[in-house]
Design an enzyme around this catalytic site. Structure first.
Site, mmCIF file in Angstrom:
data_model
loop_
_atom_site.group_PDB
_atom_site.id
_atom_site.type_symbol
_atom_site.label_atom_id
_atom_site.label_comp_id
_atom_site.label_asym_id
_atom_site.label_seq_id
_atom_site.Cartn_x
_atom_site.Cartn_y
_atom_site.Cartn_z
ATOM 1 N N SER A 1 36.867 105.026 27.982
ATOM 2 C CA SER A 1 35.585 105.449 28.556
ATOM 3 C C SER A 1 35.869 106.193 29.853
ATOM 4 O O SER A 1 36.912 105.946 30.485
ATOM 5 C CB SER A 1 34.717 104.216 28.870
ATOM 6 N N TYR B 1 33.913 96.088 32.660
ATOM 7 C CA TYR B 1 34.007 97.132 31.630
ATOM 8 C C TYR B 1 35.014 98.210 32.056
ATOM 9 O O TYR B 1 35.919 98.569 31.295
ATOM 10 C CB TYR B 1 32.616 97.732 31.407
HETATM 11 P P1 NAP Z 1 28.031 99.890 19.637
HETATM 12 O O1 NAP Z 1 26.998 100.765 19.031
HETATM 13 O O2 NAP Z 1 27.589 98.685 20.369
HETATM 14 O O3 NAP Z 1 29.066 99.474 18.491
HETATM 15 C C1 NAP Z 1 30.101 98.566 18.793
HETATM 16 C C2 NAP Z 1 30.866 98.267 17.515
HETATM 17 O O4 NAP Z 1 31.913 97.364 17.846
HETATM 18 C C3 NAP Z 1 30.010 97.602 16.458
HETATM 19 O O5 NAP Z 1 30.391 98.109 15.197
HETATM 20 C C4 NAP Z 1 30.407 96.127 16.564
HETATM 21 O O6 NAP Z 1 30.256 95.476 15.316
HETATM 22 C C5 NAP Z 1 31.869 96.267 16.922
HETATM 23 N N1 NAP Z 1 32.465 95.095 17.568
HETATM 24 C C6 NAP Z 1 32.150 94.533 18.771
HETATM 25 N N2 NAP Z 1 32.931 93.475 19.015
HETATM 26 C C7 NAP Z 1 33.780 93.368 17.939
HETATM 27 C C8 NAP Z 1 34.827 92.476 17.609
HETATM 28 N N3 NAP Z 1 35.179 91.456 18.413
HETATM 29 N N4 NAP Z 1 35.473 92.668 16.425
HETATM 30 C C9 NAP Z 1 35.134 93.679 15.601
HETATM 31 N N5 NAP Z 1 34.150 94.551 15.865
HETATM 32 C C10 NAP Z 1 33.476 94.388 17.029
HETATM 33 O O7 NAP Z 1 28.940 100.713 20.643
HETATM 34 P P2 NAP Z 1 29.325 102.275 20.756
HETATM 35 O O8 NAP Z 1 28.488 102.861 21.817
HETATM 36 O O9 NAP Z 1 29.392 102.890 19.415
HETATM 37 O O10 NAP Z 1 30.790 102.120 21.394
HETATM 38 C C11 NAP Z 1 31.975 102.236 20.638
HETATM 39 C C12 NAP Z 1 33.143 102.308 21.612
HETATM 40 O O11 NAP Z 1 32.962 103.440 22.474
HETATM 41 C C13 NAP Z 1 33.274 101.105 22.534
HETATM 42 O O12 NAP Z 1 34.632 100.799 22.743
HETATM 43 C C14 NAP Z 1 32.657 101.593 23.843
HETATM 44 O O13 NAP Z 1 33.158 100.903 24.955
HETATM 45 C C15 NAP Z 1 33.073 103.041 23.819
HETATM 46 N N6 NAP Z 1 32.235 103.895 24.669
HETATM 47 C C16 NAP Z 1 30.908 104.006 24.439
HETATM 48 C C17 NAP Z 1 30.138 104.811 25.271
HETATM 49 C C18 NAP Z 1 28.651 104.976 25.094
HETATM 50 O O14 NAP Z 1 28.015 105.574 25.991
HETATM 51 N N7 NAP Z 1 28.051 104.534 23.997
HETATM 52 C C19 NAP Z 1 30.751 105.497 26.332
HETATM 53 C C20 NAP Z 1 32.111 105.356 26.535
HETATM 54 C C21 NAP Z 1 32.854 104.551 25.685
HETATM 55 P P3 NAP Z 1 29.573 94.006 15.200
HETATM 56 O O15 NAP Z 1 28.148 94.166 15.611
HETATM 57 O O16 NAP Z 1 29.751 93.617 13.789
HETATM 58 O O17 NAP Z 1 30.347 93.159 16.175
#
Ligand code: NAP
Length: 255
Positions: free
Chosen positions: A145, A162
């Site tokens: 991130s 985070y």
């Molecule tokens: P999201 O919509 O909340 O999706 C998170 C995913 O991770 C879900 O599929 C969830 O599945 C899975 N997950 C969480 N804990 C887990 C575990 N212990 N084992 C296996 N699966 C797990 O988040 P997102 O925004 O798509 O983010 C994806 C990645 O991008 C993350 O690493 C986040 O930090 C990074 N990121 C996001 C942003 C943003 O603005 N959205 C910005 C920078 C970086 P379950 O519900 O089944 O657990």
């Protein structure tokens, strides 16, 4: 990059049930990879990712595992290997964040954010590297991130955990790139604000302030991040390893 460049490859995307992970699963599948879609609890959403992949003429499978546990991760890799073979392309995307307003960050939350974000990355890379090193070929992208590069100015205690976890992912992937080269390429993607379920509880004022400071004038989409991830896994990025690529609409620029 050709249309089906990843044909014959087996990809694993952690947290593939929604958001960025789902978009990455779909992008890799469109490029011909067979995609293992990991999730920890959102089974219906993961099944929907698979349905979308199939609707686009590709294939994959759903694998439930809490990848913050090494034992569960090991068992999941065993199932993928039994079903299809060893993983050649790995995207460590599973992660959690808390954007709530509370100033306080309980110690348990610090531990949970560090454990999920960092251990999920370590466990999968550690397990995937065995076959990748043995075959002399593997490609890994770790999703970090911009908070791992620059602290947010939003003054949220919870973002300390985070941001720390995401900085550690960058350090981990750089070290892995050196230790596992030339067999394995390891790169990081550092997204800025992306509209997903994760950012849904972000206060609107915070979201608007971020967008106002973003030269692109908008939040990112999961597809923005999926395209960059695909590029890093493709032959076109064959001379790139140990890098952190920022996709933030210009909010963060590296020297
Ligand atoms: P999201 O919509 O909340 O999706 C998170 C995913 O991770 C879900 O599929 C969830 O599945 C899975 N997950 C969480 N804990 C887990 C575990 N212990 N084992 C296996 N699966 C797990 O988040 P997102 O925004 O798509 O983010 C994806 C990645 O991008 C993350 O690493 C986040 O930090 C990074 N990121 C996001 C942003 C943003 O603005 N959205 C910005 C920078 C970086 P379950 O519900 O089944 O657990």
């Amino acid at each position: 990059m050709t249309d089906r460049e990843l044909a014959g490859r087996i990809a694993l995307v952690t947290g593939g049930s929604r958001g960025i992970g789902r978009a990455v699963c779909r992008r890799l599948a469109r490029a011909g990879a067979w995609v293992a879609i990991n999730h920890s609890s959102s089974h219906e959403a993961a099944a929907e990712t698979l349905a979308q992949i199939r609707a686009e003429g590709s294939e994959g499978g759903v694998y439930q595992a809490d990848v913050s546990s090494f034992e569960a991760t090991d068992a999941m890799f065993g199932s993928i290997e039994a079903d299809r073979g060893p993983v050649d392309l790995l995207v460590t995307n599973a992660g959690i964040a808390s954007f709530r307003d509370d100033v306080d960050m309980p110690v348990e939350l610090w531990r949970r954010i560090l454990s999920v974000n960092l251990d999920c990355t370590f466990n999968c890379v550690w397990r995937a590297r065995e076959h990748m090193l043995a075959r002399g070929d593997g490609r890994i992208v770790c999703i970090s991130s911009i908070n791992g590069l620059a602290p947010t100015t939003m003054r949220r205690d919870r973002l300390i955990a985070y941001g720390t976890s995401k900085s550690a992912i960058i350090g981990f992937s750089r070290n892995c790139a050196v230790a596992f080269g030339p067999a394995i390429r390891v790169n990081c993607v550092a997204p800025g604000l992306v509209d997903t379920e994760m950012t849904r509880d972000m206060p609107d004022e915070m979201r608007q302030r971020i967008i106002a400071s973003t030269p692109a004038g908008r939040a990112g989409t999961p597809d923005d991040i999926a395209e960059l991830t695909y590029f890093l896994l493709s032959d076109a990025a064959g001379f790139m390893t140990g890098q952190t690529c920022v996709a933030s609409g210009g909010l963060v620029t590296l020297p």
